[in-house]
Write a protein that holds these residues in place. Sequence first.
Motif, PDB file in Angstrom:
ATOM      1  N   PRO B 510     -11.633   3.763   2.649  1.00  0.00           N
ATOM      2  CA  PRO B 510     -11.540   4.754   1.557  1.00  0.00           C
ATOM      3  C   PRO B 510     -12.764   4.708   0.637  1.00  0.00           C
ATOM      4  O   PRO B 510     -13.323   5.741   0.265  1.00  0.00           O
ATOM      5  CB  PRO B 510     -10.267   4.343   0.818  1.00  0.00           C
ATOM      6  CG  PRO B 510      -9.439   3.654   1.856  1.00  0.00           C
ATOM      7  CD  PRO B 510     -10.420   2.931   2.729  1.00  0.00           C
ATOM      8  N   TYR B 511     -13.195   3.493   0.314  1.00  0.00           N
ATOM      9  CA  TYR B 511     -14.387   3.352  -0.531  1.00  0.00           C
ATOM     10  C   TYR B 511     -15.633   3.866   0.193  1.00  0.00           C
ATOM     11  O   TYR B 511     -16.407   4.663  -0.354  1.00  0.00           O
ATOM     12  CB  TYR B 511     -14.557   1.884  -0.939  1.00  0.00           C
ATOM     13  CG  TYR B 511     -15.888   1.583  -1.581  1.00  0.00           C
ATOM     14  CD1 TYR B 511     -16.218   2.112  -2.836  1.00  0.00           C
ATOM     15  CD2 TYR B 511     -16.833   0.778  -0.944  1.00  0.00           C
ATOM     16  CE1 TYR B 511     -17.457   1.846  -3.418  1.00  0.00           C
ATOM     17  CE2 TYR B 511     -18.065   0.513  -1.521  1.00  0.00           C
ATOM     18  CZ  TYR B 511     -18.376   1.044  -2.758  1.00  0.00           C
ATOM     19  OH  TYR B 511     -19.591   0.783  -3.340  1.00  0.00           O
ATOM     20  N   LEU B 512     -15.814   3.427   1.435  1.00  0.00           N
ATOM     21  CA  LEU B 512     -17.026   3.800   2.177  1.00  0.00           C
ATOM     22  C   LEU B 512     -17.094   5.313   2.401  1.00  0.00           C
ATOM     23  O   LEU B 512     -18.160   5.914   2.294  1.00  0.00           O
ATOM     24  CB  LEU B 512     -17.067   3.063   3.525  1.00  0.00           C
ATOM     25  CG  LEU B 512     -17.234   1.543   3.449  1.00  0.00           C
ATOM     26  CD1 LEU B 512     -17.094   0.918   4.838  1.00  0.00           C
ATOM     27  CD2 LEU B 512     -18.578   1.155   2.821  1.00  0.00           C
ATOM     28  N   TYR B 513     -15.957   5.916   2.716  1.00  0.00           N
ATOM     29  CA  TYR B 513     -15.941   7.363   2.961  1.00  0.00           C
ATOM     30  C   TYR B 513     -16.242   8.123   1.673  1.00  0.00           C
ATOM     31  O   TYR B 513     -16.978   9.106   1.671  1.00  0.00           O
ATOM     32  CB  TYR B 513     -14.582   7.779   3.529  1.00  0.00           C
ATOM     33  CG  TYR B 513     -14.533   9.230   3.947  1.00  0.00           C
ATOM     34  CD1 TYR B 513     -15.218   9.656   5.085  1.00  0.00           C
ATOM     35  CD2 TYR B 513     -13.805  10.175   3.219  1.00  0.00           C
ATOM     36  CE1 TYR B 513     -15.181  10.992   5.482  1.00  0.00           C
ATOM     37  CE2 TYR B 513     -13.765  11.503   3.608  1.00  0.00           C
ATOM     38  CZ  TYR B 513     -14.460  11.908   4.739  1.00  0.00           C
ATOM     39  OH  TYR B 513     -14.431  13.227   5.133  1.00  0.00           O
ATOM     40  N   CYS B 616      -7.876  -0.806   0.439  1.00  0.00           N
ATOM     41  CA  CYS B 616      -6.522  -0.461   0.874  1.00  0.00           C
ATOM     42  C   CYS B 616      -5.994  -1.519   1.834  1.00  0.00           C
ATOM     43  O   CYS B 616      -6.665  -2.503   2.118  1.00  0.00           O
ATOM     44  CB  CYS B 616      -6.498   0.935   1.488  1.00  0.00           C
ATOM     45  SG  CYS B 616      -7.338   1.030   3.057  1.00  0.00           S
ATOM     46  N   SER B 617      -4.802  -1.312   2.313  1.00  0.00           N
ATOM     47  CA  SER B 617      -4.248  -2.238   3.301  1.00  0.00           C
ATOM     48  C   SER B 617      -4.821  -1.904   4.660  1.00  0.00           C
ATOM     49  O   SER B 617      -5.069  -0.742   4.964  1.00  0.00           O
ATOM     50  CB  SER B 617      -2.724  -2.101   3.358  1.00  0.00           C
ATOM     51  OG  SER B 617      -2.173  -2.463   2.129  1.00  0.00           O
ATOM     52  N   PRO B 618      -5.046  -2.917   5.501  1.00  0.00           N
ATOM     53  CA  PRO B 618      -5.574  -2.624   6.837  1.00  0.00           C
ATOM     54  C   PRO B 618      -4.566  -1.835   7.663  1.00  0.00           C
ATOM     55  O   PRO B 618      -3.369  -1.845   7.383  1.00  0.00           O
ATOM     56  CB  PRO B 618      -5.815  -4.009   7.428  1.00  0.00           C
ATOM     57  CG  PRO B 618      -5.014  -4.960   6.638  1.00  0.00           C
ATOM     58  CD  PRO B 618      -4.823  -4.367   5.287  1.00  0.00           C
ATOM     59  N   ALA B 619      -5.069  -1.150   8.662  1.00  0.00           N
ATOM     60  CA  ALA B 619      -4.201  -0.412   9.580  1.00  0.00           C
ATOM     61  C   ALA B 619      -4.866  -0.435  10.943  1.00  0.00           C
ATOM     62  O   ALA B 619      -6.054  -0.722  11.056  1.00  0.00           O
ATOM     63  CB  ALA B 619      -4.028   1.031   9.107  1.00  0.00           C
ATOM     64  N   LEU B 620      -4.090  -0.120  11.986  1.00  0.00           N
ATOM     65  CA  LEU B 620      -4.631  -0.177  13.351  1.00  0.00           C
ATOM     66  C   LEU B 620      -5.489   1.033  13.700  1.00  0.00           C
ATOM     67  O   LEU B 620      -6.254   1.000  14.655  1.00  0.00           O
ATOM     68  CB  LEU B 620      -3.501  -0.300  14.361  1.00  0.00           C
ATOM     69  CG  LEU B 620      -3.110  -1.719  14.775  1.00  0.00           C
ATOM     70  CD1 LEU B 620      -2.039  -1.663  15.850  1.00  0.00           C
ATOM     71  CD2 LEU B 620      -4.304  -2.538  15.249  1.00  0.00           C
ATOM     72  N   ARG B 621      -5.304   2.139  12.956  1.00  0.00           N
ATOM     73  CA  ARG B 621      -6.088   3.358  13.172  1.00  0.00           C
ATOM     74  C   ARG B 621      -6.433   3.927  11.804  1.00  0.00           C
ATOM     75  O   ARG B 621      -5.669   3.770  10.842  1.00  0.00           O
ATOM     76  CB  ARG B 621      -5.271   4.423  13.934  1.00  0.00           C
ATOM     77  CG  ARG B 621      -4.674   3.974  15.263  1.00  0.00           C
ATOM     78  CD  ARG B 621      -5.695   3.958  16.382  1.00  0.00           C
ATOM     79  NE  ARG B 621      -5.072   3.554  17.645  1.00  0.00           N
ATOM     80  CZ  ARG B 621      -5.091   2.301  18.145  1.00  0.00           C
ATOM     81  NH1 ARG B 621      -5.699   1.332  17.476  1.00  0.00           N
ATOM     82  NH2 ARG B 621      -4.502   2.025  19.284  1.00  0.00           N
ATOM     83  N   PHE B 624      -3.700   5.846  10.202  1.00  0.00           N
ATOM     84  CA  PHE B 624      -2.576   5.123   9.574  1.00  0.00           C
ATOM     85  C   PHE B 624      -2.938   4.611   8.180  1.00  0.00           C
ATOM     86  O   PHE B 624      -2.096   4.024   7.496  1.00  0.00           O
ATOM     87  CB  PHE B 624      -2.148   3.910  10.418  1.00  0.00           C
ATOM     88  CG  PHE B 624      -1.764   4.239  11.834  1.00  0.00           C
ATOM     89  CD1 PHE B 624      -1.412   5.534  12.223  1.00  0.00           C
ATOM     90  CD2 PHE B 624      -1.753   3.225  12.800  1.00  0.00           C
ATOM     91  CE1 PHE B 624      -1.062   5.810  13.547  1.00  0.00           C
ATOM     92  CE2 PHE B 624      -1.412   3.510  14.125  1.00  0.00           C
ATOM     93  CZ  PHE B 624      -1.073   4.803  14.494  1.00  0.00           C
ATOM     94  N   LEU B 625      -4.191   4.779   7.787  1.00  0.00           N
ATOM     95  CA  LEU B 625      -4.608   4.265   6.477  1.00  0.00           C
ATOM     96  C   LEU B 625      -3.926   5.058   5.365  1.00  0.00           C
ATOM     97  O   LEU B 625      -3.771   6.277   5.458  1.00  0.00           O
ATOM     98  CB  LEU B 625      -6.123   4.379   6.301  1.00  0.00           C
ATOM     99  CG  LEU B 625      -6.988   3.359   7.063  1.00  0.00           C
ATOM    100  CD1 LEU B 625      -8.464   3.741   6.931  1.00  0.00           C
ATOM    101  CD2 LEU B 625      -6.748   1.939   6.554  1.00  0.00           C
ATOM    102  N   ASN B 626      -3.571   4.362   4.324  1.00  0.00           N
ATOM    103  CA  ASN B 626      -2.949   5.032   3.187  1.00  0.00           C
ATOM    104  C   ASN B 626      -3.824   4.831   1.956  1.00  0.00           C
ATOM    105  O   ASN B 626      -3.809   3.778   1.327  1.00  0.00           O
ATOM    106  CB  ASN B 626      -1.552   4.453   2.960  1.00  0.00           C
ATOM    107  CG  ASN B 626      -0.856   5.130   1.796  1.00  0.00           C
ATOM    108  OD1 ASN B 626      -1.408   6.049   1.185  1.00  0.00           O
ATOM    109  ND2 ASN B 626       0.351   4.667   1.485  1.00  0.00           N
ATOM    110  N   ALA B 627      -4.614   5.854   1.647  1.00  0.00           N
ATOM    111  CA  ALA B 627      -5.588   5.747   0.554  1.00  0.00           C
ATOM    112  C   ALA B 627      -4.892   5.637  -0.804  1.00  0.00           C
ATOM    113  O   ALA B 627      -5.505   5.240  -1.799  1.00  0.00           O
ATOM    114  CB  ALA B 627      -6.537   6.932   0.573  1.00  0.00           C
TER     115      ALA B 627
END
Lengths: 634, 634
Positions: B510-513, B616-621, B624-627
Amino acid sequence: MIKKYTSGRPINTQAVVEQFDSISIKELPFKNKIDNGKFIFEFDMSEDDIVYGLGEAPRGINKRGWVYESFCSDDPFHTETKSSLYAAHNFIMLYGSNTFGIFIDFPAKIRWDIGYTSSNKTVVAIDGTDFDIYFIDNGTPIEIVKEFRKAIGTSYIPPFWAFGYQQSRWSYHNAAAVDAVIDGYNKADIPLDSVYLDIDYMQCYKDFTVDEEKFPDFKKYVEEKRRQGIHLIPIIDAGVKKEDGYSVYEEGRDNGYFCKTEDGSDFEGGVWPGIVGFPDFLREDVREWFGSKYKVLTDCGIDGFWNDMNEPAIFYSEKGLENALNKAVDMKGKNLDLSKFFELKDTFLGLSNNAEDYSSIYHTIDGRQVCHDKVHNIYGANMTKAAGEYFEKEFGKGKILMFSRASYIGAHRSSGIWFGDNHSWWSHILLNLKMLPSANMCGFLYCGADLGGFNENATRDLVLRFLALGVFTPLMRNHAALGTRNQECYNFENCEDFKDIVQVRYRLIPYLYRIFCKASEENDMIFRPLSFDYPDDKIARECETQLMLGDECMICPVYEQNVNGQYVYLPEDMTFVKLSGTNVSTEEMKKGVHYIDVRLNEVPLFIKQGKQIELCSPALRTSFLNAEDCIMIP
Amino acid sequence: MIKKYTSGRPINTQAVVEQFDSISIKELPFKNKIDNGKFIFEFDMSEDDIVYGLGEAPRGINKRGWVYESFCSDDPFHTETKSSLYAAHNFIMLYGSNTFGIFIDFPAKIRWDIGYTSSNKTVVAIDGTDFDIYFIDNGTPIEIVKEFRKAIGTSYIPPFWAFGYQQSRWSYHNAAAVDAVIDGYNKADIPLDSVYLDIDYMQCYKDFTVDEEKFPDFKKYVEEKRRQGIHLIPIIDAGVKKEDGYSVYEEGRDNGYFCKTEDGSDFEGGVWPGIVGFPDFLREDVREWFGSKYKVLTDCGIDGFWNDMNEPAIFYSEKGLENALNKAVDMKGKNLDLSKFFELKDTFLGLSNNAEDYSSIYHTIDGRQVCHDKVHNIYGANMTKAAGEYFEKEFGKGKILMFSRASYIGAHRSSGIWFGDNHSWWSHILLNLKMLPSANMCGFLYCGADLGGFNENATRDLVLRFLALGVFTPLMRNHAALGTRNQECYNFENCEDFKDIVQVRYRLIPYLYRIFCKASEENDMIFRPLSFDYPDDKIARECETQLMLGDECMICPVYEQNVNGQYVYLPEDMTFVKLSGTNVSTEEMKKGVHYIDVRLNEVPLFIKQGKQIELCSPALRTSFLNAEDCIMIP
């Protein structure tokens, strides 16, 4: 405490001079097996264990995390992923939860997988079953090294003048070119003791000849240079040009001195002179013969040599080239196919130092025909031994400078080494630094890299920073390849900076020569990893950009471009000394991490608390140095 | 303030999108001359001036002390002494006593001697007299970069999922191989968003084909992977296989779309598929045609591509190979001679990317035949433009991931780049780092190197340390060559460490994007040299092992083997954050020099005082990330 484990009937490499009783290989305290004719043993490592050793080899002081091969290789691209350089120095030492040294006395290939396949395991595969393994434990790292060094005998000490600054290039091809170099240094008032003669001084690259068109009266010329305080150091190659009427070749051929093929004819390979015979240096009579040939040059007043191409390097064999040409002829006129194209390209690329060629060479050992593959790694060492034995007999110990490209442990008693055809890469400053303690462990004290880098173009700042490390290496030689930018100090802008650096060397020579002789006498190292002195210091243990020098100093060269400084770690309070020409500045520094300013004309040095080193006045030649005229610093 | 100086009649490269009035080249504020058809200008530098720029290029962030050449080159050996890589990014900036930027809009060779021949002088030689020079001054370095970036137009933003972790290899050659990769990552619970298809997915390396034996129902397969959250990214090569019945080739041939030789016939060179035609991408109609071909794959659900071999790389031409074979046939049976041997060997070595071959290629520009030599550096950029124009028309902006090996400024508007075929060398971690700010200056924001290294074998620790830098690069792709050790995270021991590192990436997305999009919108850099932020700090100015990231952070990767730490310089007080999987530790650190502990599963990051970043919390894809689920650190 050294234990010698013997397997089969080892070839006598003469690496070890002390006598040890043989213990059966079955007693070897490592898990082992024989697989496909190879003897393989392994040991585990704890996560923070260090593995030292392998002498002249790629990568770090800590050899963990890569796979190495003992195989003397003529390969000028010393990149990180190479597994061999020109030497085979089969000594390693585990240091950590368990501490021991291992020397494998075996002249063929050995593969050392040091935590590459499995991070915490070392697996050593010896390419045969006839070998000795020396196992050394019960000691600190330096104690283990000293015990090993005692077993392999006292290290070679060169003449004092060999500690002077030396200038080389492929090639100063005639007297005028050599004179221009000496003149350039004299005019710039930069010290110099030696100028090198690369292959072009010879007639058509024939060993023990001098091209009279280039050097009309060589003996007179050598004497004239000596009066100017300059030593000329000619190169000698392993291969002897095949040419009727060339006496060295004819003697070799007529006496059967050259290596053979399986059918007993002379093996012929292409090197600088074209087709050559390779003297079978493994035979004592051949060594005596070849060694005596150096007389042609020592009679002219020459007192220094470098032996080259003795891995041996082979550009091509007649058979290999014929096969490649046949392949090309076959392809002619046929439809193009990518795999055929790559096959052909790879065939031409693979002509040099070809494995099949090596396999087709035979030596004679105790009357037996022995395939070159079984003794590859002692070929160059025996070439150098040939010269060393002659020099010692004729002139006594330490009178002639001698160093070699290929080497095996044992050769350290009769010669030094240089680290081969490196590049003008900043990364090769650190590679040079990293090989110094490793080479010392294996007995090689007189050593150094081509300062400024041999291959490709150097920049002014690279040469200065490289020299500022070279100030400390026993062999301090600037050397560059054909076709590259001129790399002599006087050819760069503001050569006062170069004068500063080279003068620092001369000021240090009394100190460097003293610790060199002491290290030889005491089987000690000149350069040590920081961990040897600070075993419990975490940062010191992993530091690979600094070295301990003698009992007094720590060195920390600058190895990056476009910087005026360098990180340094002090494992204890030290005096930071900045040396530059006739200047010395000192500053007390606390244990810990610092960023030090180091300009291009400065050499940084750290002196341990309570220690001092001697510093004399600079001079233009080593012979002008006055060791009585030293100050002590700090 | 930008001034545009025009000489002659420049070829329109479309690098610059803003309009500027042309000023006569006679007004150029640099000493200049025309010599042998080259326009040469020069400027002086003060001793501590820095020169930035040249985008994807060898050596340091500070380009001083070397000579570079703008010439897109297919050369996989990225050693220090190379002068070119795959791109030609003709922007440099002097920073110091005088500060200005220069962009040379010219599609042929340019030689940049930046303090190589003379330490304090830059000499630029443009290989022609038809060009524009943009001169930008009156500003700080970042102001100059932003003004230049505004002139060349907004940088490409890829789809959000392209910020996920990507796995590549030459090659996952069929569906089972791809499935095994996804399975490996799933089982190891390591995040993954994309798997790459290298040349073997095609039928005989034919662009826009899929081998049905390897991927029986490709469309269904792509959809199935997409349901698993995985994007497949196929490669597209520049050359089109010459084969009757292959529609792409026949269309190209019949419509005259391929580059020509002087006599108007199609130029034919050998690449992966054997003999190919090279589409003349400089023509709009050819770009439209080639771009529309991607539809074959987008119709299958493909939404990402990498364009390769578009320098263009040419293994050989029929003519070159014929000459080499003739030479070989000539030599057959003749007496050996060393110079002939080297001549022959060099001929075979020189077949690839041969200058004579390039000179024999012709393009059509505005109806005129133009020799390839005059436009070499925009060939690959126009291939990528062909795809980019099609994607934007068909799908809208930023829907398709697209990046290229060869590039020229201007291509940054439609694609990213990767830094080509690097090696599994520790030194290439720093080379990757050094290219990031340089590429950003030239507009390329979506970029990255082959993590773990493409050529040769990687070690576990190298891959981990390389990935720990890659965590911050917009393109985070692990890629390795045929015949090298398996480099996928799950193939190494204790892959939990890899999970930690890759999870850190996902936590940062989220930060990098956010900072990526902001940098694109504001013509800003994501990565900056420390000197941009701390112009008066001497150590910061020469630091080339750390970078500023966004407005908040400083990064400092570990780039040496067998260490548990790293020197770092803090130009001001900062918070040291260690990230590892789900862990975060923070420590306040004072301005100055430190040695930080960094284990193999940790990513070090420094956050400026008063700044925070979201995690954020890690996710497998990525999907699945929750910003919404972010914490702020520190």
